[in-house]
Design a protein around this motif. Sequence first.
Motif, short mmCIF file in Angstrom:
data_model
loop_
_atom_site.label_atom_id
_atom_site.label_comp_id
_atom_site.label_asym_id
_atom_site.label_seq_id
_atom_site.Cartn_x
_atom_site.Cartn_y
_atom_site.Cartn_z
N THR A 87 0.82 -1.23 0.00
CA THR A 87 0.00 0.00 0.00
C THR A 87 0.85 1.28 0.00
OG1 THR A 87 -0.25 0.31 2.41
CG2 THR A 87 -1.79 -1.20 1.33
N LEU A 88 2.15 1.15 0.17
CA LEU A 88 3.03 2.32 0.11
C LEU A 88 4.11 2.19 -0.96
CD1 LEU A 88 3.67 3.12 3.91
CD2 LEU A 88 2.25 4.41 2.28
N TYR A 89 4.58 0.97 -1.17
CA TYR A 89 5.69 0.78 -2.10
C TYR A 89 5.60 -0.62 -2.70
CZ TYR A 89 10.48 0.91 -3.92
OH TYR A 89 11.58 0.89 -4.74
N CYS A 90 6.03 -0.74 -3.95
CA CYS A 90 6.05 -2.04 -4.63
C CYS A 90 7.43 -2.66 -4.43
CB CYS A 90 5.75 -1.87 -6.12
SG CYS A 90 5.68 -3.44 -7.02
N TRP A 91 7.47 -3.69 -3.60
CA TRP A 91 8.74 -4.33 -3.28
C TRP A 91 9.05 -5.40 -4.31
CZ3 TRP A 91 11.85 -2.60 0.59
CH2 TRP A 91 11.27 -1.70 1.49
N PRO A 92 10.28 -5.43 -4.82
CA PRO A 92 10.61 -6.42 -5.87
C PRO A 92 10.79 -7.81 -5.29
CG PRO A 92 12.56 -5.16 -5.26
CD PRO A 92 11.41 -4.55 -4.49
N ALA A 93 10.84 -8.79 -6.16
CA ALA A 93 11.12 -10.17 -5.73
C ALA A 93 12.49 -10.20 -5.07
CB ALA A 93 11.07 -11.11 -6.93
N ALA A 150 15.45 -15.62 -1.06
CA ALA A 150 15.16 -16.16 0.27
C ALA A 150 16.36 -15.98 1.19
CB ALA A 150 14.78 -17.63 0.16
N GLY A 151 16.07 -15.63 2.44
CA GLY A 151 17.12 -15.45 3.43
C GLY A 151 17.82 -14.11 3.39
N SER A 152 17.27 -13.18 2.64
CA SER A 152 17.89 -11.85 2.55
C SER A 152 16.87 -10.78 2.97
CB SER A 152 18.39 -11.58 1.13
OG SER A 152 17.31 -11.61 0.20
N VAL A 153 17.37 -9.56 3.04
CA VAL A 153 16.54 -8.44 3.46
C VAL A 153 16.44 -7.44 2.31
CG1 VAL A 153 16.31 -6.52 5.10
CG2 VAL A 153 17.22 -8.73 5.87
N ALA A 154 15.24 -7.06 1.96
CA ALA A 154 15.02 -6.02 0.96
C ALA A 154 14.89 -4.68 1.67
CB ALA A 154 13.75 -6.32 0.16
N LYS A 155 15.64 -3.70 1.21
CA LYS A 155 15.56 -2.39 1.84
C LYS A 155 15.57 -1.30 0.78
CE LYS A 155 20.54 -1.83 2.72
NZ LYS A 155 21.56 -1.53 3.77
N GLU A 156 14.98 -0.18 1.13
CA GLU A 156 14.87 0.95 0.20
C GLU A 156 14.95 2.25 1.01
OE1 GLU A 156 15.46 2.45 -2.86
OE2 GLU A 156 14.51 0.56 -3.45
N MET A 157 15.57 3.28 0.42
CA MET A 157 15.67 4.56 1.10
C MET A 157 14.29 5.14 1.36
SD MET A 157 18.86 6.46 -0.81
CE MET A 157 18.45 7.98 0.06
N CYS A 158 14.14 5.78 2.50
CA CYS A 158 12.85 6.39 2.84
C CYS A 158 12.44 7.44 1.82
CB CYS A 158 12.92 7.01 4.24
SG CYS A 158 13.21 5.82 5.57
N ALA A 159 13.43 8.16 1.28
CA ALA A 159 13.13 9.19 0.29
C ALA A 159 12.52 8.59 -0.97
CB ALA A 159 14.39 9.98 -0.05
N THR A 160 12.87 7.35 -1.29
CA THR A 160 12.32 6.69 -2.47
C THR A 160 10.88 6.23 -2.22
OG1 THR A 160 14.54 5.91 -3.05
CG2 THR A 160 12.69 4.82 -4.12
N VAL A 161 10.59 5.81 -1.00
CA VAL A 161 9.25 5.34 -0.67
C VAL A 161 8.30 6.53 -0.51
CG1 VAL A 161 7.87 4.03 0.97
CG2 VAL A 161 10.21 3.30 0.44
#
Length: 322
Positions: A28-34, A37-48
């Motif tokens: 509902t705020l950001y489209c997270w990519p695939a 497994a076993g990793s962390v997806a992160k994105e800058m707050c300015a991008t979201v």
Amino acid sequence: MEIQWAADIPSNMTTPRPKLYCNATWDTLYCWPATEAGSVAKEMCATVFTDIPDLVNYPDAYAFRECGQDGVWMKDGWTNYSQCLNVIDKQGEAMGVVDAVRYITFIGAILSLVTLAVTFFIFTYFRTLECDRLRVHRNLVVSLIILFIVMLVLTEPFVSNRQTISYRDVDWLCKTLLAIRMYAQMASINWMFVEGLFLHSRLTSNVFDSGAPFPLYYTIGWGAPLVFIVAWSVTMALHYPVRCWMSYSDLTYVWILVAPMFTTLMSLGSPWVLFARTVWCLPLWWERPERKWGSGAPPQKPPFPELDPLLLDAVYGLTQDI
């Protein structure tokens, strides 16, 4: 037919196991990519949170979500926005002051541009005023005009609150505007120094009676700032490849610009102190009984005994430069 056991198959012929991925998802705020497994997806707050432009000043603030070993988003697909929310809360407390400063800067830049444009028109259009002194003034005015134009461009997206694309969305344009702003700021300081140097030379020596050394003035006013800006820009591009060079003032590289500007500002005092000292001493020098107006001629008074013509020329511009 002989059966070849798996242990007999060479290792380079085994089929690699397919990697597991968590599916791309919208929270509902950001489209997270695939995500593997076993990793962390992160994105800058300015991008979201693109509607909060001040978040670009916090490149270390991230939103993230974890992908489990089984290829399923952990914590029921919950996204951790705590770092972003902390920054937004801090901004909310000071947002009123920041907005006020931006509006003051924007309005002040407009008023300054209007007055500087009128000044430049007068200095350029009325050719009877042309002299070395006005050439120095005109270069100072041009440097200030460039500075305030860039300041208008930099503050306009915050004042207008428009949602269309701006310079902040184009990395190279954002960095170029920052470099031009710093260049104009340094050039205006250097031309202030040239102003003091010019007045001091007119009052205390006859070195420049044949004309002011404008190649030297142009080198000080326009050339020296360009050298420092190029050196700073190249250093930033090589060692700080961050979007829009955010938080550049926190780096030691900023001293490439601050050191020469600080030195010039400190040096500004020297010509003006000497200038004030000369003006202070002029009345005493004028009233000395032994001062002669020619070989063997008695002392004479000018039409305005209280003011020296050289002082009138330098301060009020009532005469033309020689």
